[in-house]
Motif scaffolding. Structure first.
Motif, PDB file in Angstrom:
ATOM      1  N   LEU A 188      74.415  12.064 -67.666  1.00 36.16           N
ATOM      2  CA  LEU A 188      74.188  10.633 -67.848  1.00 36.16           C
ATOM      3  C   LEU A 188      74.523  10.191 -69.274  1.00 36.16           C
ATOM      4  N   THR A 189      74.099  10.954 -70.256  1.00 39.03           N
ATOM      5  CA  THR A 189      74.402  10.639 -71.651  1.00 39.03           C
ATOM      6  C   THR A 189      75.906  10.656 -71.900  1.00 39.03           C
ATOM      7  N   HIS A 190      76.582  11.650 -71.347  1.00 43.31           N
ATOM      8  CA  HIS A 190      78.029  11.755 -71.513  1.00 43.31           C
ATOM      9  C   HIS A 190      78.749  10.559 -70.891  1.00 43.31           C
ATOM     10  N   GLU A 191      78.337  10.179 -69.703  1.00 41.65           N
ATOM     11  CA  GLU A 191      78.985   9.053 -69.026  1.00 41.65           C
ATOM     12  C   GLU A 191      78.724   7.737 -69.758  1.00 41.65           C
ATOM     13  N   LEU A 192      77.532   7.545 -70.270  1.00 42.09           N
ATOM     14  CA  LEU A 192      77.239   6.331 -71.042  1.00 42.09           C
ATOM     15  C   LEU A 192      78.069   6.278 -72.320  1.00 42.09           C
ATOM     16  N   ALA A 193      78.267   7.424 -72.942  1.00 42.41           N
ATOM     17  CA  ALA A 193      79.098   7.470 -74.146  1.00 42.41           C
ATOM     18  C   ALA A 193      80.545   7.107 -73.807  1.00 42.41           C
ATOM     19  N   LYS A 194      81.040   7.589 -72.681  1.00 44.45           N
ATOM     20  CA  LYS A 194      82.407   7.247 -72.269  1.00 44.45           C
ATOM     21  C   LYS A 194      82.543   5.754 -72.017  1.00 44.45           C
ATOM     22  N   ILE A 195      81.536   5.149 -71.396  1.00 41.98           N
ATOM     23  CA  ILE A 195      81.569   3.699 -71.153  1.00 41.98           C
ATOM     24  C   ILE A 195      81.593   2.936 -72.459  1.00 41.98           C
ATOM     25  N   ALA A 196      80.821   3.395 -73.445  1.00 44.39           N
ATOM     26  CA  ALA A 196      80.797   2.729 -74.753  1.00 44.39           C
ATOM     27  C   ALA A 196      82.162   2.825 -75.433  1.00 44.39           C
ATOM     28  N   VAL A 197      82.812   3.974 -75.333  1.00 45.06           N
ATOM     29  CA  VAL A 197      84.134   4.149 -75.943  1.00 45.06           C
ATOM     30  C   VAL A 197      85.157   3.241 -75.261  1.00 45.06           C
TER      31      VAL A 197
ATOM     32  N   ALA B 261      84.551   0.438 -73.603  1.00 48.56           N
ATOM     33  CA  ALA B 261      84.229  -0.953 -73.937  1.00 48.56           C
ATOM     34  C   ALA B 261      84.700  -1.308 -75.346  1.00 48.56           C
ATOM     35  N   ASN B 262      84.565  -0.379 -76.269  1.00 50.68           N
ATOM     36  CA  ASN B 262      85.040  -0.627 -77.629  1.00 50.68           C
ATOM     37  C   ASN B 262      86.560  -0.760 -77.658  1.00 50.68           C
ATOM     38  N   GLY B 263      87.249   0.031 -76.864  1.00 50.79           N
ATOM     39  CA  GLY B 263      88.705  -0.069 -76.795  1.00 50.79           C
ATOM     40  C   GLY B 263      89.146  -1.402 -76.203  1.00 50.79           C
ATOM     41  N   VAL B 264      88.439  -1.868 -75.195  1.00 50.94           N
ATOM     42  CA  VAL B 264      88.748  -3.166 -74.598  1.00 50.94           C
ATOM     43  C   VAL B 264      88.507  -4.275 -75.621  1.00 50.94           C
ATOM     44  N   ARG B 265      87.393  -4.175 -76.357  1.00 50.67           N
ATOM     45  CA  ARG B 265      87.086  -5.171 -77.381  1.00 50.67           C
ATOM     46  C   ARG B 265      88.167  -5.182 -78.459  1.00 50.67           C
ATOM     47  N   ALA B 266      88.583  -4.008 -78.886  1.00 43.08           N
ATOM     48  CA  ALA B 266      89.617  -3.922 -79.915  1.00 43.08           C
ATOM     49  C   ALA B 266      90.942  -4.478 -79.401  1.00 43.08           C
TER      50      ALA B 266
END
Length: 55
Positions: A18-27, A29-34
């Motif tokens: 779960l922690t790994h998957e949440l970290a991937k989602i954050a990465v 989302a940051n790429g989409v924002r950038a």
């Protein structure tokens, strides 16, 4: 960091996954924002970068 915690039984496999998957989602989302930055905002940031350097 998650691997040793899982190996020593501090965290369960579910928690680690779960922690790994949440970290991937954050990465992602940051790429989409950038990717949404306009060219003007990028140009402004590049121009301001030398002025912000305090070293």
């Amino acid at each position: 960091m998650l691997v040793p915690l899982a190996l020593f039984g501090v965290l369960g496999l579910t928690s680690v996954v779960l922690t790994h998957e949440l970290a991937k989602i954050a990465v992602i989302a940051n790429g989409v924002r950038a990717g949404r930055l306009s060219r003007d905002s990028i140009r402004t940031a590049v121009q301001l970068a030398p002025a912000l350097d305090v070293a």
